[in-house]
Design a protein around this motif. Structure first.
Motif, PDB file in Angstrom:
ATOM      1  N   ASN A  37       0.832  -1.211   0.000  1.00 21.04           N
ATOM      2  CA  ASN A  37       0.000   0.000   0.000  1.00 21.04           C
ATOM      3  C   ASN A  37       0.866   1.261   0.000  1.00 21.04           C
ATOM      4  O   ASN A  37       0.566   2.231  -0.701  1.00 21.04           O
ATOM      5  CB  ASN A  37      -0.944   0.005   1.203  1.00 21.04           C
ATOM      6  CG  ASN A  37      -2.058  -0.998   1.070  1.00 21.04           C
ATOM      7  OD1 ASN A  37      -2.411  -1.392  -0.036  1.00 21.04           O
ATOM      8  ND2 ASN A  37      -2.607  -1.427   2.192  1.00 21.04           N
ATOM      9  N   ILE A  38       1.935   1.247   0.789  1.00 18.78           N
ATOM     10  CA  ILE A  38       2.853   2.395   0.810  1.00 18.78           C
ATOM     11  C   ILE A  38       3.484   2.580  -0.561  1.00 18.78           C
ATOM     12  O   ILE A  38       3.557   3.700  -1.077  1.00 18.78           O
ATOM     13  CB  ILE A  38       3.929   2.212   1.907  1.00 18.78           C
ATOM     14  CG1 ILE A  38       3.287   2.282   3.291  1.00 18.78           C
ATOM     15  CG2 ILE A  38       5.028   3.256   1.772  1.00 18.78           C
ATOM     16  CD1 ILE A  38       4.211   1.871   4.428  1.00 18.78           C
ATOM     17  N   LEU A  39       3.940   1.498  -1.165  1.00 19.29           N
ATOM     18  CA  LEU A  39       4.549   1.571  -2.496  1.00 19.29           C
ATOM     19  C   LEU A  39       3.546   2.143  -3.508  1.00 19.29           C
ATOM     20  O   LEU A  39       3.889   3.031  -4.298  1.00 19.29           O
ATOM     21  CB  LEU A  39       5.031   0.187  -2.947  1.00 19.29           C
ATOM     22  CG  LEU A  39       5.583   0.089  -4.372  1.00 19.29           C
ATOM     23  CD1 LEU A  39       6.825   0.950  -4.533  1.00 19.29           C
ATOM     24  CD2 LEU A  39       5.878  -1.356  -4.724  1.00 19.29           C
ATOM     25  N   ASP A  40       2.315   1.662  -3.463  1.00 15.37           N
ATOM     26  CA  ASP A  40       1.297   2.143  -4.408  1.00 15.37           C
ATOM     27  C   ASP A  40       0.985   3.623  -4.203  1.00 15.37           C
ATOM     28  O   ASP A  40       0.760   4.345  -5.169  1.00 15.37           O
ATOM     29  CB  ASP A  40       0.019   1.311  -4.284  1.00 15.37           C
ATOM     30  CG  ASP A  40       0.186  -0.080  -4.877  1.00 15.37           C
ATOM     31  OD1 ASP A  40       1.080  -0.259  -5.728  1.00 15.37           O
ATOM     32  OD2 ASP A  40      -0.583  -0.987  -4.492  1.00 15.37           O
ATOM     33  N   GLN A  41       0.981   4.084  -2.952  1.00 14.48           N
ATOM     34  CA  GLN A  41       0.717   5.501  -2.689  1.00 14.48           C
ATOM     35  C   GLN A  41       1.870   6.375  -3.180  1.00 14.48           C
ATOM     36  O   GLN A  41       1.643   7.452  -3.728  1.00 14.48           O
ATOM     37  CB  GLN A  41       0.510   5.737  -1.191  1.00 14.48           C
ATOM     38  CG  GLN A  41      -0.780   5.191  -0.665  1.00 14.48           C
ATOM     39  CD  GLN A  41      -0.846   5.263   0.863  1.00 14.48           C
ATOM     40  OE1 GLN A  41       0.088   5.731   1.509  1.00 14.48           O
ATOM     41  NE2 GLN A  41      -1.937   4.785   1.429  1.00 14.48           N
ATOM     42  N   PRO A  47       5.141   2.632 -12.900  1.00 15.82           N
ATOM     43  CA  PRO A  47       5.137   1.194 -12.619  1.00 15.82           C
ATOM     44  C   PRO A  47       6.005   0.891 -11.388  1.00 15.82           C
ATOM     45  O   PRO A  47       6.947   1.620 -11.091  1.00 15.82           O
ATOM     46  CB  PRO A  47       5.750   0.583 -13.882  1.00 15.82           C
ATOM     47  CG  PRO A  47       5.573   1.608 -14.949  1.00 15.82           C
ATOM     48  CD  PRO A  47       5.605   2.942 -14.245  1.00 15.82           C
ATOM     49  N   LYS A  48       5.671  -0.182 -10.693  1.00 16.56           N
ATOM     50  CA  LYS A  48       6.359  -0.508  -9.438  1.00 16.56           C
ATOM     51  C   LYS A  48       7.865  -0.663  -9.628  1.00 16.56           C
ATOM     52  O   LYS A  48       8.659  -0.098  -8.873  1.00 16.56           O
ATOM     53  CB  LYS A  48       5.768  -1.790  -8.844  1.00 16.56           C
ATOM     54  CG  LYS A  48       4.355  -1.630  -8.368  1.00 16.56           C
ATOM     55  CD  LYS A  48       3.789  -2.969  -7.886  1.00 16.56           C
ATOM     56  CE  LYS A  48       2.351  -2.774  -7.493  1.00 16.56           C
ATOM     57  NZ  LYS A  48       1.442  -3.630  -8.218  1.00 16.56           N
ATOM     58  N   GLY A  49       8.279  -1.432 -10.618  1.00 16.62           N
ATOM     59  CA  GLY A  49       9.709  -1.650 -10.847  1.00 16.62           C
ATOM     60  C   GLY A  49      10.440  -0.364 -11.187  1.00 16.62           C
ATOM     61  O   GLY A  49      11.549  -0.113 -10.707  1.00 16.62           O
ATOM     62  N   GLU A  50       9.814   0.456 -12.022  1.00 13.65           N
ATOM     63  CA  GLU A  50      10.429   1.732 -12.390  1.00 13.65           C
ATOM     64  C   GLU A  50      10.574   2.631 -11.169  1.00 13.65           C
ATOM     65  O   GLU A  50      11.594   3.290 -10.974  1.00 13.65           O
ATOM     66  CB  GLU A  50       9.571   2.418 -13.454  1.00 13.65           C
ATOM     67  CG  GLU A  50      10.115   3.740 -13.929  1.00 13.65           C
ATOM     68  CD  GLU A  50       9.208   4.401 -14.964  1.00 13.65           C
ATOM     69  OE1 GLU A  50       9.311   5.636 -15.097  1.00 13.65           O
ATOM     70  OE2 GLU A  50       8.418   3.708 -15.611  1.00 13.65           O
TER      71      GLU A  50
END
Length: 137
Positions: A37-41, A47-50
């Motif tokens: 959730n923290i990563l998505d915020q 994109p997550k990897g980028e």
């Protein structure tokens, strides 16, 4: 992808990437729900990897803070009071010098604006509002 311009040949346009620039290694990471959730915020539209690569290389895009609406309101009020003073001074005849009260009002408003602009905490300096008399007498 090949793009040909007038007079260019394939040999002139295509250049294979340098070996040190190729991304051939893969790293995977496992996250729990709160970490995801923290990563998505934080990553917003990336994109997550980028996003993780940008964090590693310290190349995240700058974060632009939201407008401080309370500070905006305070500055608007100060601006309004300064405009009223300027309009009053402009309406006076040019041969009449400024009174001490008028000078004090201008000085007070400019000091308040200056102090609000220079402090990190806009609410730390109390306003002199209500002190219309000349304190220097």
């Amino acid at each position: 992808m090949l793009i040909f311009r007038n007079g260019d040949s394939m040999r002139d346009i295509y250049r294979p990437p340098l070996a040190e620039n190729l991304r051939i290694h893969c790293v995977s990471v496992r996250l729990n729900n709160s970490e995801l959730n923290i990563l998505d915020q934080e990553r917003k539209q990336h994109p997550k990897g980028e996003w993780l690569r940008m964090c590693l290389l310290n190349t995240q895009p700058p974060v632009v803070p939201e407008i401080n609406r309370a500070a905006w309101k305070i500055f608007g009020e100060i601006n309004h009071r300064l405009n009223e003073i300027v309009n009053h001074l402009n309406a006076k005849q040019s041969c009449n010098p400024l009174t001490k009260t008028e000078l004090f009002a201008v000085k007070r408003q400019i000091s308040e604006l200056r102090s609000r602009l220079l402090t990190a905490d806009l609410w730390s300096i109390p306003s002199n509002e209500g002190h219309a008399e000349d304190q220097a007498r």
